[in-house]
Scaffold this motif. Structure first.
Motif, PDB file in Angstrom:
ATOM      1  N   GLY A 210     -20.590  25.356  43.680  1.00  0.00           N
ATOM      2  CA  GLY A 210     -20.387  25.751  42.295  1.00  0.00           C
ATOM      3  C   GLY A 210     -21.536  25.407  41.371  1.00  0.00           C
ATOM      4  O   GLY A 210     -21.448  25.636  40.166  1.00  0.00           O
ATOM      5  N   GLY A 211     -22.631  24.896  41.919  1.00  0.00           N
ATOM      6  CA  GLY A 211     -23.780  24.528  41.092  1.00  0.00           C
ATOM      7  C   GLY A 211     -24.584  25.732  40.645  1.00  0.00           C
ATOM      8  O   GLY A 211     -24.459  26.829  41.205  1.00  0.00           O
ATOM      9  N   ASN A 212     -25.426  25.514  39.632  1.00  0.00           N
ATOM     10  CA  ASN A 212     -26.305  26.557  39.105  1.00  0.00           C
ATOM     11  C   ASN A 212     -27.709  26.317  39.634  1.00  0.00           C
ATOM     12  O   ASN A 212     -28.339  25.303  39.302  1.00  0.00           O
ATOM     13  N   PHE A 213     -28.216  27.256  40.440  1.00  0.00           N
ATOM     14  CA  PHE A 213     -29.508  27.066  41.077  1.00  0.00           C
ATOM     15  C   PHE A 213     -30.479  28.199  40.740  1.00  0.00           C
ATOM     16  O   PHE A 213     -31.227  28.674  41.590  1.00  0.00           O
ATOM     17  N   ILE A 214     -30.472  28.619  39.475  1.00  0.00           N
ATOM     18  CA  ILE A 214     -31.440  29.595  38.984  1.00  0.00           C
ATOM     19  C   ILE A 214     -32.780  28.892  38.767  1.00  0.00           C
ATOM     20  O   ILE A 214     -32.826  27.750  38.314  1.00  0.00           O
ATOM     21  N   ASP A 215     -33.877  29.590  39.087  1.00  0.00           N
ATOM     22  CA  ASP A 215     -35.220  29.026  38.924  1.00  0.00           C
ATOM     23  C   ASP A 215     -35.330  27.672  39.615  1.00  0.00           C
ATOM     24  O   ASP A 215     -35.777  26.671  39.035  1.00  0.00           O
TER      25      ASP A 215
END
Length: 237
Positions: free
Chosen positions: A74-79
């Motif tokens: 569920g983590g955010n791994f953009i850029d």
């Protein structure tokens, strides 16, 4: 030492230095592509989840940054161009097509990481950033430098060459002059030296080039900006 193994009859590359499940994909087993009829990439991801009994496998949206994050469901791994793995219920993979893949494993803490070291990431020393964020003793780390564009194939301009060689103390044998004001630079060698200077000594370097060994691995340069990718995977099972 690196060696070829198989997953359901499809070739992958591994190192005998790391005992937890890990591999670099070949053209036979794709986890990332934007080509048409690409459903098989998701099928292959499901194969990996089932093979290692994982709840999830995570891959970031890479942008040639030096951003390194902790992998979590569920983590955010953009850029994001580096992931640190501490949870044995998930796996991680990053994607490459000439850039240098780095897999890290801390045998005492049983944690791992993967970083994407293209020339921009190498200039930003993503290898050192990853080790720092792992909070590992460099003596406990094993690093795999996977298949990437080799010294004789990575032709670039003087500005990029200068940025790269400024990141290590003694770069004398890591670059050479080409023709028409072009330069050749050893990305694997620079990443190895950066890690050595940071105290990481246990390093295995794959003897494969994505251009020279294009029959095994994808190359962005050789294949006219292909969207097919080689992936580096690790989990802690």
């Amino acid at each position: 030492m690196f060696y070829f193994d198989e997953i359901l009859g499809k070739k992958v590359l591994k190192s005998d230095k790391i005992k937890v499940p890990h591999f670099f994909t070949t053209r036979e087993f794709i986890l990332k592509t934007k080509e048409e009829n690409s459903e098989f990439q998701f099928e292959n991801r499901e194969i990996i989840k089932e093979l290692y009994n994982l709840k999830e496998i995570i891959t970031p949206s890479q942008r040639h940054t030096s951003n390194v994050k902790i992998a979590q469901i569920g983590g955010n791994f953009i850029d994001t161009d580096g992931l640190i793995l501490k949870n044995p219920d998930i796996g991680i993979f990053l994607n490459f097509a000439d850039c240098t893949p780095l897999i890290f494993y801390d045998k005492k803490k049983n944690i791992a990481a993967i970083s994407h070291a293209g020339w921009r990431g190498t200039v930003q020393k993503i290898s050192k950033i990853t080790v720092s964020k792992m909070q590992s003793d460099p003596n406990d780390l094993i690093c795999l430098i996977g298949p990437s564009i080799c010294y004789n194939c990575f032709e670039t301009n003087e500005d990029i060459k200068n940025q790269l060689i400024s990141t290590v103390l003694h770069p004398e044998n890591l670059y050479k002059k080409g023709d028409n004001d072009k330069w050749f630079v050893d990305l694997k060698g620079i990443n190895k030296m950066q890690l050595n200077e940071f105290g990481v000594k246990n390093i295995d370097i794959a003897p494969y080039c994505t251009v020279c060994n294009n029959n095994y691995f994808y190359s962005y340069r050789k294949e006219n900006k292909t969207t097919n990718r080689m992936s580096a995977f690790i989990c802690l099972k």
